[in-house]
Design a protein around this motif. Structure first.
Motif, PDB file in Angstrom:
ATOM      1  N   THR A  58      54.817  30.538   8.233  1.00 49.46           N
ATOM      2  CA  THR A  58      56.115  29.857   8.321  1.00 49.46           C
ATOM      3  C   THR A  58      56.684  29.543   6.950  1.00 49.46           C
ATOM      4  O   THR A  58      57.892  29.616   6.730  1.00 49.46           O
ATOM      5  N   ALA A  59      55.813  29.177   6.062  1.00 45.92           N
ATOM      6  CA  ALA A  59      56.340  28.755   4.759  1.00 45.92           C
ATOM      7  C   ALA A  59      56.611  29.906   3.809  1.00 45.92           C
ATOM      8  O   ALA A  59      57.210  29.708   2.765  1.00 45.92           O
ATOM      9  N   LEU A  67      49.935  28.791  -4.303  1.00 46.53           N
ATOM     10  CA  LEU A  67      49.875  30.214  -4.589  1.00 46.53           C
ATOM     11  C   LEU A  67      48.491  30.774  -4.270  1.00 46.53           C
ATOM     12  O   LEU A  67      48.342  31.796  -3.610  1.00 46.53           O
ATOM     13  N   LYS A  68      47.498  30.065  -4.757  1.00 44.96           N
ATOM     14  CA  LYS A  68      46.133  30.553  -4.525  1.00 44.96           C
ATOM     15  C   LYS A  68      45.847  30.657  -3.040  1.00 44.96           C
ATOM     16  O   LYS A  68      45.294  31.637  -2.555  1.00 44.96           O
ATOM     17  N   GLU A  69      46.225  29.601  -2.354  1.00 47.05           N
ATOM     18  CA  GLU A  69      45.939  29.571  -0.926  1.00 47.05           C
ATOM     19  C   GLU A  69      46.551  30.774  -0.240  1.00 47.05           C
ATOM     20  O   GLU A  69      45.899  31.467   0.537  1.00 47.05           O
ATOM     21  N   ARG A  70      47.825  30.998  -0.532  1.00 38.77           N
ATOM     22  CA  ARG A  70      48.514  32.095   0.124  1.00 38.77           C
ATOM     23  C   ARG A  70      47.840  33.414  -0.206  1.00 38.77           C
ATOM     24  O   ARG A  70      47.598  34.235   0.658  1.00 38.77           O
ATOM     25  N   ARG A 109      58.964  38.772   1.619  1.00 37.90           N
ATOM     26  CA  ARG A 109      59.433  39.114   0.279  1.00 37.90           C
ATOM     27  C   ARG A 109      58.730  38.279  -0.775  1.00 37.90           C
ATOM     28  O   ARG A 109      58.276  38.776  -1.804  1.00 37.90           O
ATOM     29  N   GLU A 110      58.596  36.968  -0.463  1.00 40.14           N
ATOM     30  CA  GLU A 110      57.945  36.107  -1.453  1.00 40.14           C
ATOM     31  C   GLU A 110      56.478  36.490  -1.614  1.00 40.14           C
ATOM     32  O   GLU A 110      55.927  36.474  -2.708  1.00 40.14           O
ATOM     33  N   THR A 111      55.851  36.813  -0.468  1.00 41.62           N
ATOM     34  CA  THR A 111      54.445  37.217  -0.531  1.00 41.62           C
ATOM     35  C   THR A 111      54.276  38.440  -1.398  1.00 41.62           C
ATOM     36  O   THR A 111      53.374  38.521  -2.235  1.00 41.62           O
ATOM     37  N   GLU A 129      66.886  31.371   2.840  1.00 41.14           N
ATOM     38  CA  GLU A 129      65.530  30.817   2.672  1.00 41.14           C
ATOM     39  C   GLU A 129      65.575  29.479   1.952  1.00 41.14           C
ATOM     40  O   GLU A 129      66.348  29.312   1.016  1.00 41.14           O
ATOM     41  N   PRO A 130      64.735  28.549   2.400  1.00 33.94           N
ATOM     42  CA  PRO A 130      64.671  27.277   1.657  1.00 33.94           C
ATOM     43  C   PRO A 130      63.927  27.498   0.324  1.00 33.94           C
ATOM     44  O   PRO A 130      63.015  28.290   0.233  1.00 33.94           O
TER      45      PRO A 130
END
Lengths: 482, 215
Positions: free
Chosen positions: A128-129, A174-177, A133-135, A164-165
């Motif tokens: 959700t967050a 970042l690390k988590e993702r 594209r950001e990934t 996008e918010p």
């Protein structure tokens, strides 16, 4: 310590070996080579040994070689294999240029940041967050900067699209993702191919288990630890020391308590000890202990650890235990055969007659042990042949082996000389010619008799002297005598 | 039974033995390895009475000779337990007897003065004869509370019986034992006689003293 050692210690010259002793033969190496000058001196100083380790110190540079022609330097072009473009640079190379691989190209190591397809993303990586594209942007940055998180976080500058918010991404986010995606990709690929992970893959999977909250807390702890003031550090040390001290003292307390309890619990007295509280009672008690101790020693039974105290062997119990022992004696006598009978019988009746007797089980056990030995011996040695083997039985024996000649008793030195002179008069040699059992016995008896003789002679002389004094004093006043 | 290490209580078993030395002067026809100052060839030994075999319970015997002998500590592991050497001097030899492991006993040590030259009343005669000089001592090993295995070993063969008669080979026998016993008994009776006489005298003296004191 041999004499050689002592001579060495005292720096005495070595003894000339006498006729019997061959000189210690030490192998002397004789080398064939001739040693000159410094080497000979060194050899003489050092002896056979050379030093174990030689220290080489290069204090000076090598002497420069003036005769050689200098090699030329060449301004050469080169390419870096690590670069994707065909950039050509120049550098100086000594001598002739070889177009080998650029030496620094091997340092260009890449981290395998996985790439994921759109299908894979749709299958499991959606969040959700995070937009796809950001990934992707994140992954690109990771690839670019070799998973150096501080750099990535610094450079992270994502431009979100209209709908996008905009969110602030911390390092942990970042690390988590990233790690979540990596793990998900591994899982998806495994499920898709059906090939299970190798142990290395499993390791990798487990290593990528990123827990954001824990990480945040860990960093906070570290921060706090780093930012302690010296006063705080001292306080902490003091507290730790005190804690350790408290632990030890509590342990000691527990131990003491245990010991005390053990002490209190041990021997419970069956009967009352009131009878032993008077002085007579105490002396009676002491007598009981002594006698029962002697009994136990005779029977060769080891001390029972805490047999309810000496009171258990109380005097009032004597008539009962006496009768019991008698019965046991008779029963035992019936079993034992041979010479042992007479010997043991008398001994046991003697012991039964004593005022205080051990507790009945101990008694019968001792007797059983004795008769067991007796039985075994009887089996092997027919009674009459004991003399052939030199077997004898004694009440009290000290374990061990000795020479009979060493066991002749000695008296006090002054007395001994008198005894020796009397023996010489009688014609007995001081050393026995044949110290057999009988001979030794008689010799001992003789010594005792001579001792007695000396004593009586002394007494007789004393009386003689007194009588003389009396007769000479008479008819003088009687008060002088005595 | 495997419990051979249990000790038999109240039991004592003894074994007699003999130790000592023999010496004989060296003749002219002696081997050249012997140093010229040696005058005698001697043998120190430890053996059983009657030629008994001690090795059933003796594991080894260590004879410690004078330090000037090479390997002065001679360990003899099997019978006959003896050491033969040449020399010129008399000295003390220590004889240490180690028992077999079944006995579980520690070693015993005895000392013997090596005798080379004839002694005693016939010294002169023996010197001129060039006779063998012997010096032997009788003794007994007394094992108190022996282990079962040791007991079995010692009772297998009768070992404590002494030969009845004295002979040149076996100077220790029941005969000599009895002689000694007799000597001791004689001495004992003499001493008793003296004691008796003295006690009588004491009585007399006491009476005299009482009489004098009551005056």
């Amino acid at each position: 310590m041999s004499s050689a050692d002592i001579r060495d210690m005292l720096d005495l010259p070595s003894q000339v070996p006498s006729a019997g002793r061959p000189p210690p033969a030490k192998r002397i190496k004789t080398d064939g080579k001739k040693l000159d000058g410094i080497h000979r001196e060194l050899h003489n100083l050092l002896g056979e040994n050379t030093h174990a380790v030689t220290v080489m110190q290069n204090k000076f540079k090598e002497k420069p070689n003036w005769m050689q022609k200098p090699s030329p330097w060449v301004w050469t072009k080169f390419k870096n294999q690590a670069r994707k473009d065909d950039l050509e640079l120049h550098h100086w190379v000594r001598g002739t240029p070889t177009n080998d691989e650029y030496p620094f190209a091997k340092f260009d190591k890449q981290v395998d940041v996985p790439t994921f397809s759109k299908e894979e993303y749709d299958k499991g990586l959606a969040d959700t967050a995070w937009t796809p594209r950001e990934t992707e942007y994140l992954f690109d940055l990771c690839r670019e900067y070799d998973l150096r998180w501080l750099v990535i976080q610094d450079r992270y500058d994502y431009e979100p699209e209209e709908d996008e918010p905009r969110s602030i991404r911390t390092l942990e986010d970042l690390k988590e993702r990233y790690y979540f995606c990596c793990r998900k990709i591994m899982e998806l690929r495994r499920d898709a191919s059906g090939v299970d992970w190798t142990p290395r893959d499993l390791e990798l999977y487990n290593a990528m288990n990123f827990n954001k909250d824990k990480e945040i807390m860990r960093k906070q702890y570290l921060e706090r630890l780093l930012s302690r003031s010296p006063a705080e550090i001292a306080e902490e040390e003091r507290l730790i020391l005190e804690y350790r001290r408290l632990q030890e003292s509590s342990k000691k307390l527990v131990q003491d308590r245990e010991e005390l309890l053990r002490l209190l619990e041990s021997p419970q007295t069956a009967n009352s000890f009131a009878q032993y509280q008077s002085p007579q009672g105490l002396s009676q008690l002491a007598g009981n202990i002594l006698a029962s101790d002697k009994n136990r020693r005779r029977k060769g039974v080891p001390e029972p650890p805490a047999q309810g105290g000496p009171v258990a062997r109380a005097v009032p119990g004597t008539p009962n235990s006496g009768a019991h022992t008698q019965a046991v004696v008779q029963a035992q006598q019936g079993q034992v055969a041979g010479v042992q009978n007479g010997v043991h019988g008398t001994k046991q009746t003697q012991l039964a007659g004593r005022p205080s007797v051990q507790a009945a089980p101990a008694v019968s056990k001792a007797e059983l042990a004795q008769s067991a030995t007796a039985k075994k011996v009887v089996k092997r040695v027919p009674p009459g042949e004991e003399n052939h083997y030199g077997i004898s039985y004694h009440d009290k024996l000290v374990q061990g082996v000795y020479l009979r000649s060493t066991k002749i008793s000695t008296l006090k030195p002054t007395v001994q000389t008198k005894v020796a002179s009397i023996l010489a008069e009688l014609g007995i040699a001081p050393k026995l010619a044949m110290p057999t059992a009988k001979v030794c016995e008689r010799y001992e008896a003789l010594q005792q008799a001579i001792n007695l003789l000396i004593e009586t002679k002394k007494q007789a002389d004393k009386l003689d002297h007194e009588v003389k004094v009396l007769t000479s004093a008479n008819p003088g006043p009687q008060s002088d005598t005595k | 039974m495997s419990s051979g290490s249990k000790r038999l209580k109240n039991l004592q078993i003894c074994r007699p033995f003999v130790y000592g030395n023999m010496a004989v002067p060296l003749k002219e026809d002696r081997s050249p390895d012997i140093p010229p100052d040696h005058t005698h060839s001697w043998t120190v030994f430890l053996k059983g009475v009657n030629g008994d075999d001690l090795s059933s319970f003796v594991k080894r015997v260590v004879f410690k000779l004078h330090e000037t002998y090479p390997n002065s500590s001679r360990s003899i592991e099997e019978p006959p337990f003896e050491v033969t050497e040449t020399g010129w001097g008399e000295f003390e030899i220590s004889i240490r007897v180690y028992f077999v492991p079944e006995a579980s006993e520690k070693n015993v040590v005895m000392y013997h003065h090596l005798k080379l030259h004839p002694y005693g009343p016939e010294a002169e005669q023996q010197k001129s004869d060039g006779a063998t000089v012997t010096s032997m001592q009788y003794d007994e090993f007394v094992f108190s509370e022996p282990t079962e295995s040791l007991f079995e070993i010692l009772t297998k063969k009768s070992g404590a019986v002494l030969p009845a008669q004295k002979s040149t080979m076996v100077p220790f026998s029941t005969q000599s034992e009895n002689e000694e016993l007799d000597r001791l008994s004689d001495a004992q009776s003499k001493v008793q006689e003296n004691i008796r006489r003295l006690t009588e005298r004491i009585h007399v003296l006491e009476q005299e003293k009482a009489a004098l004191q009551s005056l």
